[in-house]
Design an enzyme around this catalytic site. Structure first.
Site, PDB file in Angstrom:
ATOM      1  N   ILE A 158       0.844  -1.204   0.000  1.00 48.00           N
ATOM      2  CA  ILE A 158       0.000   0.000   0.000  1.00 48.00           C
ATOM      3  C   ILE A 158       0.875   1.249   0.000  1.00 48.00           C
ATOM      4  O   ILE A 158       0.588   2.215  -0.721  1.00 48.00           O
ATOM      5  CB  ILE A 158      -0.963   0.008   1.205  1.00 48.00           C
ATOM      6  CG1 ILE A 158      -1.839  -1.254   1.208  1.00 48.00           C
ATOM      7  CG2 ILE A 158      -1.832   1.258   1.177  1.00 48.00           C
ATOM      8  CD1 ILE A 158      -2.690  -1.433  -0.018  1.00 48.00           C
ATOM      9  N   ASP A 159       1.946   1.238   0.766  1.00 42.03           N
ATOM     10  CA  ASP A 159       2.895   2.356   0.728  1.00 42.03           C
ATOM     11  C   ASP A 159       3.479   2.526  -0.669  1.00 42.03           C
ATOM     12  O   ASP A 159       3.580   3.645  -1.196  1.00 42.03           O
ATOM     13  CB  ASP A 159       4.030   2.129   1.726  1.00 42.03           C
ATOM     14  CG  ASP A 159       3.677   2.569   3.134  1.00 42.03           C
ATOM     15  OD1 ASP A 159       2.725   3.349   3.304  1.00 42.03           O
ATOM     16  OD2 ASP A 159       4.373   2.134   4.075  1.00 42.03           O
ATOM     17  N   VAL A 160       3.907   1.425  -1.276  1.00 41.42           N
ATOM     18  CA  VAL A 160       4.531   1.501  -2.597  1.00 41.42           C
ATOM     19  C   VAL A 160       3.524   1.985  -3.635  1.00 41.42           C
ATOM     20  O   VAL A 160       3.821   2.896  -4.435  1.00 41.42           O
ATOM     21  CB  VAL A 160       5.116   0.130  -2.992  1.00 41.42           C
ATOM     22  CG1 VAL A 160       5.556   0.137  -4.458  1.00 41.42           C
ATOM     23  CG2 VAL A 160       6.301  -0.225  -2.095  1.00 41.42           C
TER      24      VAL A 160
END
Length: 418
Positions: free
Chosen positions: A188-190
């Site tokens: 999700i961060d990426v």
């Protein structure tokens, strides 16, 4: 490929774009690394002494020439190449003034502080857009700038759980090891970093016609919902909540891993032609004519009957033997590699996906290794010109470019503003 690759001498797509990076950890730095790879001048602002949190997120730590752990976390190197690092205390009035001066000359600001967290420093969007109407300002938070969760801190693991991603990842309840699982990477961060960089590029393009910058509100939860892709589409179309199916695809068959004589093999058969070629290769052409298996829809409906035939057969040969059999017959098939095996793969090596930069800050560490950016632009290729920086490595260089002389820089250090 290394930092001296031919791409370094070609024009960069984002040459001349200045980015003030106030972000930390992964989503924001992933976004700004993408911009830096495309040629933007990214100034990473870090806290004096401590720096970005991920500088300390280890083990694993990088190793020195003797094979001993340093205190430099490998995590930091994943998302901070091609940037210049400066240390500024934004709680200090003179530090705030420095950052406002930099924002006045920047094209982009990226930050991932809590909602309203930069207002007290005069570094929020309203304050900076008054200084620089052309500024593109991107805020990354867990839940966005509004809504009942806006004030909450948000982390990748939390959002993987909340958005439903973990509910469709892992083995089904009742199977060995069944239960919800997070992905093995902070996806999700990426993905948020990738969406953010896309939004920034769109805003920069819009600025060509409007002359004005704009505000970008990126939320991890929004991204988590968006990347549910076909799983979300299936639910919205039918009202049926998707579940976990391990490595089995809910809409394709056979599209999963199988046990072989010595390990596992992955088959990713996505259409009827591939299935017919698979059946011919294993000397079972009649399977492709069977009404239960002739179409993908039928194979999904009769998955259990198909697997009952396939599983015993695939155990009769080694993984390498199956791959060798299928690779020239346009039947998608491959191994389930470890990370080490993936880097040893001849295609990965041929594509130059492992890259290195020598360190130039005198710390006597081995070169920094990383993974190449997958975007391959023929005219304005990705550039690799800086290793992930040491903390504050470029502070004096950047301040001198702003016109500060040695005495002024010394005074700022004495005041602990930098």
């Amino acid at each position: 490929m290394n930092h001296d690759s031919p791409s370094a001498s070609k024009p960069a797509a984002l040459a001349g774009i200045k980015v003030l990076d106030l972000s930390r950890v992964l989503a924001g730095p992933w976004c700004t690394q993408m911009l830096a790879d495309l040629g933007a001048d990214v100034i990473k602002v870090e806290r004096p002494v401590a720096g970005d949190d991920t500088r300390h997120w280890g083990p694993p730590f990088r190793q020195d020439d003797a094979g001993q752990d340093t205190r430099e976390a490998a995590y930091f190197t994943a998302c901070n190449r091609n940037k210049r690092s400066i240390t500024v205390d934004m709680a200090h009035p003179e530090g705030q003034a420095l950052l406002r001066s930099m924002a006045a000359q920047a094209d982009v600001v990226v930050e991932n502080f809590k909602v309203g967290g930069l207002r007290q420093y005069g570094l929020d969007y309203d304050s900076l857009i008054a200084l620089n109407p052309r500024l593109v300002y991107c805020s990354i938070t867990g839940f966005g700038q509004d809504g009942p969760y806006a004030e909450r801190a948000g982390y990748d693991l939390m959002v993987q759980a909340m958005c439903g991603l973990m509910s469709v990842t892992g083995h089904a309840d009742g199977e060995p090891g069944g239960g919800p699982l997070k992905a093995g990477v902070a996806v999700i961060d990426v993905f948020t970093g990738l969406y953010a960089s896309n939004a920034i590029l769109a805003a920069l393009n819009a600025r060509h016609s409007t002359g004005q910058g704009q505000y970008i509100d990126m939320a991890l939860l929004d991204v988590g919902m968006a990347v549910l892709a076909n799983q979300a589409a299936g639910f919205l179309s039918t009202g049926q909540t998707p579940g976990r199916a391990g490595n089995v695809h809910p809409s394709l068959a056979p599209y999963q891993d199988f046990v072989t004589l010595d390990g596992n093999v992955l088959l990713a058969i996505g259409n009827d032609g591939q299935f017919a070629r698979f059946c011919a290769a294993i000397d079972q052409p009649q399977w492709a004519q069977d009404a239960r298996f002739a179409s993908n829809t039928a194979r999904v409906q009769h998955r259990g009957e198909l697997l009952a035939r396939m599983e015993p057969l695939l155990k009769t040969r080694s993984t390498a033997a199956w791959i060798a059999l299928f690779e020239d017959k346009a039947v998608p098939c491959g191994p389930i590699n470890t990370v080490a095996q993936a880097f040893d793969d001849p295609q990965v090596q041929a594509r130059g996906l492992r890259i290195e930069w020598p360190r130039t800050d005198g710390d006597r560490l081995p070169p920094v290794a990383g993974v190449a950016n997958p975007m391959r632009l023929s005219g304005t290729p990705v550039v690799y010109h800086r290793a992930p920086p040491a903390l504050g490595q470029h502070t004096e260089e950047v301040l001198q470019e702003m016109g500060l002389d040695a005495a002024r820089i010394t005074a700022l250090r004495t005041a602990q503003a930098i």
